[in-house]
Enzyme design. Structure first.
Site, short mmCIF file in Angstrom:
data_model
loop_
_atom_site.label_atom_id
_atom_site.label_comp_id
_atom_site.label_asym_id
_atom_site.label_seq_id
_atom_site.Cartn_x
_atom_site.Cartn_y
_atom_site.Cartn_z
N HIS A 162 23.10 1.30 43.26
CA HIS A 162 23.34 1.05 41.96
C HIS A 162 22.19 -0.02 41.37
CE1 HIS A 162 25.64 -2.25 43.96
NE2 HIS A 162 25.44 -2.98 42.74
N ASP A 184 21.84 -3.35 39.23
CA ASP A 184 22.50 -4.59 38.45
C ASP A 184 22.18 -4.71 37.05
OD1 ASP A 184 24.12 -4.95 40.64
OD2 ASP A 184 22.75 -6.55 41.34
N HIS A 203 20.10 -0.95 45.04
CA HIS A 203 20.65 -1.34 46.25
C HIS A 203 22.27 -1.04 46.44
CE1 HIS A 203 21.68 -4.37 43.30
NE2 HIS A 203 22.94 -4.67 43.95
N ARG A 217 36.08 -9.56 53.49
CA ARG A 217 34.80 -10.38 53.27
C ARG A 217 34.91 -10.52 51.51
NH1 ARG A 217 28.87 -7.59 51.51
NH2 ARG A 217 27.68 -9.52 51.79
#
Length: 729
Positions: free
Chosen positions: A658, A660, A710, A720
């Site tokens: 995608h 940002d 990315h 995480r």
């Protein structure tokens, strides 16, 4: 003829020099004062006479004072003591008597200057003058007319030849409880006595400066080796400075400078006096100190404050520790800290006053004094919870300066709020002194006599063990600190504050919210310094330095250390305490449009009530980094999307490719790779470059919309957490 003329001129000059020499050098000047106790004011008075080499006769020392309350009418006892002392000088026409009070008087020059000024007034006796006709204002109309000057007699200081002074004090019988100023006033107002004895008033303050009501008339005059008082109205330099009536605080203030106490050339000369040298003592010989820690109000960064008390560079076996807490929020922290100290058995004793009992602050502080005396201590160190002892030598330094009551000067960072007031108003509350800003900004360093101290101060045994000077924290309905200071002022005990050294700082509890799991997290504005110390990585400042290159693991992708591990851990805990994680679906009612194109399981900062605080962090810590590496870009550091993402193999392990919706993005690692989780990271597809094992507290910064397509790599074990902001969308 010329020779005869020259000889006549020489003889004339010689005669003039001889006459002046007799008037100044050959006459004997004796300063006479009354003091029944060696108060702080008395010691200051005596110091000033020593500085200028004046001979002093002290009357009444050790005698019970019978002159009444000197704040009211009284003082006849002084006249009777003086009359008795002058009996042997009543025929001595070369003896000059300068009588003055002692507790509230300071000399600023010596014999020659005094006699020169006295001669210029052409009188046999000179009284100080003021603007108030006291104690009987009805007598004002009987005074001789004064066209330019102070009109009314003040008996706190006068000078004259011994025979005339003796005649004045023996003119009538005086009771010890009679008023001395009224007595001298009546003598002066009797024109026959005034003319016969050649009595004058020092109407323009050539010798005597009475300060009551004359604050605007005086200022300090700094010279190379001394500091004097100048009367700016009459352009005179008075020698006897009298803090009559309610002007004692003003006298204390100017007394910090005059009589060679502080000069612009050498700074604080008086600070070098009375020093107590710890250097020659073994640790077992160090003064015993009771250290009392008071937690009275909810206080930010209390944990660090207590740690700094523990790190004081002073033998712990010479410290008795007393801890008082009346804040439920801090009960667990304070109790555990005190229990740790008791368990370590390093202090001579540890006493934790029980939380939730009936012992109020005022009584707890008085109890500290009692405990100190019970332990046979040499000093009591008071530390309030706002006072951070950044300098571990603070206790040693305060002891070495050896003042009866001495505070360490600390301020709230970026504010003018400090541990002292330089002046007070008529109600006993704060007023700005002439030098307050110079002192708190360290433009002037010294030990300063002040009317109020708080926060961090040392009280010597000599004050504690004397019932007449012992601190008392109860006075009317005042808060404890106000009560203590008011009581000390009433007792004539000087309180000092030192800024000779840097001791530490104050936290600001006024905007301390107490409703969160980690309340200190919200303190980046009110207590920025402490917030940075706890939550901003030490390496951040190196990363910000333009001389240092920043790591770039992929093209235009930078790594910066920003936060400490503690910040990251607390942010995770805040999110988990909130627990309102999204479900990872496209439908998201938290968003304005209700739809998320690339959803994650996350919590937004506004859900934690941390949105505005996070935006502040972006502006102050992230924006400077972005502008450093992306040259020419002026970031507004705006962000609409700020959220904590949670990746788990069992719910959402990764994020599909995608862009940002940002100009640039930061992605902060919040927990430990290979320990708390395995896998994870970011892969920048266009560059075929991955960043894995993200570091705790480090921000990965990369461009958003156009170039850095990315994806989030799979988390294979554990959980995480990352913190993400889309900046300048």
């Amino acid at each position: 003829m010329a020779s005869i003329f020259n000889n006549l001129v020489f003889l004339s000059v010689l005669f003039h020099m001889t006459t002046v020499g007799f008037c100044v050098e050959d006459r004997d000047l004796l300063v006479v004062t009354v003091a029944t106790n060696e108060t702080d004011g008395y010691h200051r008075f005596m110091r000033s006479t020593r500085v200028y080499g004046l001979k002093v006769m002290v009357l009444g020392m050790g005698v019970s004072w019978e002159g009444g309350d000197m704040n009211l009418a009284g003082g006849g006892h002084k006249i009777n003591l003086l009359k008795e002392a002058l009996e042997k000088y009543k025929e001595d026409d070369k003896k000059l008597i300068l009588f003055t009070d002692s507790y509230d008087v300071i000399f600023t020059d010596g014999k020659d200057a005094i006699l020169q000024k006295f001669d210029s007034l052409e009188a046999r006796v000179v009284f100080g003058a003021e603007d108030f006709c006291w104690p009987n204002s009805n007598l004002a109309t009987q005074y001789p007319r004064v066209s330019f000057g102070y009109k009314y007699l003040n008996s706190g200081g006068f000078i004259g030849y011994a025979p005339e002074v003796y005649k004045i004090v023996s003119a009538e019988k005086v009771e010890n409880t009679d008023d001395d100023q009224l007595y001298y006033t009546k003598v002066f107002l009797d024109k026959k006595s005034r003319d016969r004895l050649k009595i004058k008033l020092d109407t323009q303050a050539k010798i005597f400066q009475n300060l009551n009501g004359q604050f605007s008339d005086v200022s300090l005059k700094f010279t190379e080796d001394d500091t004097h008082i100048t009367n700016t109205v009459y352009q005179t330099f008075p020698v006897v400075i009298h803090g009559n009536g309610p002007s004692k605080i003003l006298l204390n203030s100017v007394g910090n400078y005059i009589a060679k106490s502080w000069t612009q050339e050498d700074g604080c000369l008086a600070c070098k006096e009375q020093m107590f040298n710890l250097g020659h003592l073994s640790e077992e010989e160090y003064p015993r100190v009771l250290v009392s820690v008071f937690v009275i109000k909810p206080t930010p960064f209390l944990e660090e404050m207590l740690d700094k008390v523990e790190r004081l560079n002073y033998p712990k076996n010479r410290i008795n520790l007393l801890v008082y807490n009346q804040v439920a929020l801090h009960e667990k922290l304070v109790d555990s800290w005190a229990e740790k100290q008791e368990k370590n058995k390093l202090y001579s004793s540890v006493k934790l006053l029980p939380f939730g009992g009936k012992l109020k602050e005022w009584h707890a502080r008085n109890l500290a004094t009692e405990q100190c005396l019970a332990h046979g201590c040499d000093a009591l160190l008071n530390i309030d919870s706002e006072a951070h002892l950044d300098n571990p030598d603070t206790l040693k330094l305060l002891i070495s300066h050896n003042r009866p009551v001495l505070a360490a000067m600390m301020i709230k960072k970026g504010q003018a709020w400090s541990t002292f007031w330089g002046a007070i108003n008529n109600e006993g509350f704060y007023a700005r002194s002439m030098d307050y800003m110079d002192i708190i900004n360290n433009n002037r360093r010294g030990i300063w006599n002040v009317p109020y101290i708080s926060g961090i101060y040392l009280i010597q045994k000599s004050v504690l063990e004397n019932p007449e000077t012992r601190p008392n924290y109860i006075n009317k309905l005042f808060d404890a600190d106000m009560a203590m200071a008011a009581n000390m002022r009433e007792k004539g005990v000087f309180m000092y504050v030192s800024n000779l050294d840097d001791y530490g700082h104050l936290t600001d509890p006024d905007y301390f919210t107490t409703k969160y799991l980690y309340n200190d997290m919200w303190q980046m504005k009110a207590n920025k310094y402490d917030w940075e110390q706890r939550y901003i990585s030490e390496e951040y400042w190196q990363a910000l330095d333009v001389k240092n290159l920043n790591e770039m693991p992929c093209p235009d992708v930078y790594w910066f250390p920003i936060f400490t591990p503690r910040f990251c851990e607390e942010l995770i805990n805040l999110a988990n305490e909130n627990g309102e994680w999204s479900d990872g679906g496209n439908q998201d009612p938290r968003l304005a449009g209700g739809y998320e194109n690339v959803p994650t399981i996350d919590i937004h900062m506004n859900q934690l009530e941390f949105e505005q605080e996070w935006l502040w962090i972006l502006r102050h810590y992230v924006k400077p980094l972005a502008e450093k590496v992306y040259l020419g870009y002026d970031s507004a550091a705006r962000a609409l999307m700020n959220f904590i993402v949670r990746y788990k193999p069992t719910e959402q392990p990764l994020l599909r490719p995608h862009h940002d919706s940002s100009t640039y993005t930061i992605n902060v690692g919040l927990n430990r790779p290979t320990i708390d989780y395995k896998g994870g990271g970011a892969h920048f597809i266009r560059y075929n470059c991955s960043v894995v094992n993200t570091r705790v507290g480090w921000a990965l910064m990369h461009p958003g919309r156009l170039t850095h397509y990315h994806e989030g790599l799979p988390t294979t074990e554990g959980t995480r957490y990352i913190m993400v902001s889309f900046i300048d969308p």
